[in-house]
Design a protein around this motif. Structure first.
Motif, PDB file in Angstrom:
ATOM      1  N   PHE A  61       0.826  -1.199   0.000  1.00 42.19           N
ATOM      2  CA  PHE A  61       0.000   0.000   0.000  1.00 42.19           C
ATOM      3  C   PHE A  61       0.867   1.259   0.000  1.00 42.19           C
ATOM      4  CE2 PHE A  61      -2.858   3.138   2.040  1.00 42.19           C
ATOM      5  CZ  PHE A  61      -3.785   3.203   1.013  1.00 42.19           C
ATOM      6  N   PHE A  62       1.958   1.260   0.781  1.00 46.67           N
ATOM      7  CA  PHE A  62       2.875   2.405   0.755  1.00 46.67           C
ATOM      8  C   PHE A  62       3.455   2.580  -0.649  1.00 46.67           C
ATOM      9  CE2 PHE A  62       3.220   2.096   5.487  1.00 46.67           C
ATOM     10  CZ  PHE A  62       2.950   3.427   5.767  1.00 46.67           C
ATOM     11  N   TYR A 155      -9.623   0.080   7.357  1.00 46.93           N
ATOM     12  CA  TYR A 155      -9.549   1.248   8.240  1.00 46.93           C
ATOM     13  C   TYR A 155      -8.124   1.785   8.323  1.00 46.93           C
ATOM     14  CZ  TYR A 155     -14.134  -0.521   9.598  1.00 46.93           C
ATOM     15  OH  TYR A 155     -15.426  -0.982   9.580  1.00 46.93           O
ATOM     16  N   GLU A 156      -7.169   0.884   8.388  1.00 48.62           N
ATOM     17  CA  GLU A 156      -5.772   1.294   8.473  1.00 48.62           C
ATOM     18  C   GLU A 156      -5.326   1.969   7.177  1.00 48.62           C
ATOM     19  OE1 GLU A 156      -6.772  -1.630  11.463  1.00 48.62           O
ATOM     20  OE2 GLU A 156      -7.033  -1.691   9.305  1.00 48.62           O
ATOM     21  N   LYS A 157      -5.719   1.419   6.038  1.00 43.59           N
ATOM     22  CA  LYS A 157      -5.342   2.005   4.754  1.00 43.59           C
ATOM     23  C   LYS A 157      -5.974   3.381   4.566  1.00 43.59           C
ATOM     24  CE  LYS A 157      -4.364  -2.268   2.288  1.00 43.59           C
ATOM     25  NZ  LYS A 157      -4.815  -3.163   1.206  1.00 43.59           N
ATOM     26  N   ILE A 160      -3.880   5.739   6.696  1.00 41.57           N
ATOM     27  CA  ILE A 160      -2.564   5.987   6.100  1.00 41.57           C
ATOM     28  C   ILE A 160      -2.693   6.870   4.863  1.00 41.57           C
ATOM     29  CG2 ILE A 160      -0.634   4.890   4.887  1.00 41.57           C
ATOM     30  CD1 ILE A 160      -1.084   2.458   6.825  1.00 41.57           C
ATOM     31  N   GLU A 161      -3.696   6.606   4.045  1.00 38.95           N
ATOM     32  CA  GLU A 161      -3.895   7.414   2.834  1.00 38.95           C
ATOM     33  C   GLU A 161      -4.201   8.870   3.192  1.00 38.95           C
ATOM     34  OE1 GLU A 161      -6.137   7.042  -1.426  1.00 38.95           O
ATOM     35  OE2 GLU A 161      -7.205   6.279   0.327  1.00 38.95           O
ATOM     36  N   ASP A 162      -5.007   9.100   4.206  1.00 33.85           N
ATOM     37  CA  ASP A 162      -5.289  10.477   4.645  1.00 33.85           C
ATOM     38  C   ASP A 162      -4.000  11.175   5.074  1.00 33.85           C
ATOM     39  OD1 ASP A 162      -7.996  10.166   4.113  1.00 33.85           O
ATOM     40  OD2 ASP A 162      -8.539   9.806   6.213  1.00 33.85           O
ATOM     41  N   TRP A 163      -3.194  10.480   5.875  1.00 32.73           N
ATOM     42  CA  TRP A 163      -1.919  11.056   6.313  1.00 32.73           C
ATOM     43  C   TRP A 163      -1.037  11.358   5.105  1.00 32.73           C
ATOM     44  CZ3 TRP A 163       2.761   8.677   5.220  1.00 32.73           C
ATOM     45  CH2 TRP A 163       3.883   9.395   5.641  1.00 32.73           C
ATOM     46  N   PHE A 164      -0.894  10.399   4.201  1.00 34.45           N
ATOM     47  CA  PHE A 164      -0.034  10.550   3.032  1.00 34.45           C
ATOM     48  C   PHE A 164      -0.458  11.754   2.195  1.00 34.45           C
ATOM     49  CE2 PHE A 164       1.515   9.806  -1.213  1.00 34.45           C
ATOM     50  CZ  PHE A 164       2.786   9.293  -1.014  1.00 34.45           C
ATOM     51  N   ASN A 165      -1.731  11.843   1.898  1.00 34.69           N
ATOM     52  CA  ASN A 165      -2.223  12.949   1.069  1.00 34.69           C
ATOM     53  C   ASN A 165      -2.023  14.294   1.754  1.00 34.69           C
ATOM     54  OD1 ASN A 165      -2.957  11.196  -0.982  1.00 34.69           O
ATOM     55  ND2 ASN A 165      -5.069  11.029  -0.282  1.00 34.69           N
TER      56      ASN A 165
END
Length: 176
Positions: A61-62, A155-157, A160-165
């Motif tokens: 995913f990363f 939920y984890e993805k 993580i996606e929110d943080w990344f964006n």
């Protein structure tokens, strides 16, 4: 310490019959002392297999997220804690009989969390961004789900996606 070195400068085929080459940043994910993580507990498989499968899925995913970063950049991530949404309970504790299988019960109070540090560097190894991060999603059950409900780490993805964006909004490139 489990280290996954993942380089993504790979060929990706675009849909609808068109093909092209997309370049992406290199990604290296290190899972530091995973036995001490808050909650990476399986419900119906061995701890080692579940942990390896979970880390592999998050590694991938990363990499997927890094497809939006410039190809000459490198993202190093060191995960220091992971707490999956929900809690694992013996089936007998939650009224499911004397089954040998445990179950993961997801309730709003058992939020997903993750602690890690990252370093984003340029082609000349200049540090562009770095930070120690603690993310959590207190509204994980009340947000629009961007993934299939069959995704084990939905939920984890999303978290993580929110943080990344939010973190890399300025660095993201368009592949159009």
């Amino acid at each position: 310490m489990k280290i996954a070195k993942l380089s993504l400068c790979a060929v990706l085929l675009a849909s609808v019959g068109m093909s092209g080459v997309l370049q992406a940043a290199q990604v290296e994910v290190t899972w530091k002392e995973p036995k001490s993580y808050r909650d990476v507990k399986p419900s119906n498989e061995s701890r080692v297999h579940f942990r390896e499968r979970t880390f592999k899925e998050l590694d991938e995913f990363f990499i997927e997220l890094a497809e939006n970063l410039p190809e000459d950049q490198k993202l190093l991530i060191t995960v220091t804690d992971l707490d999956l949404a929900g809690q694992v309970w013996p089936a007998s504790f939650v009224g499911m009989g004397q089954s040998a299988t445990d179950v993961r019960i997801i309730k709003e109070i058992d939020i997903p969390r993750m602690s890690f540090s990252y370093v984003l560097s340029g082609s000349d190894n200049t540090v562009l961004k770095s930070e120690d991060v603690k993310i959590k999603d207190m509204m994980f059950m009340n947000t629009v789900n961007r993934r299939l409900s069959t995704d084990n780490l939905v939920y984890e993805k999303n978290m993580i996606e929110d943080w990344f964006n939010d973190t890399f909004a300025q660095s993201i490139v368009s592949h159009d």
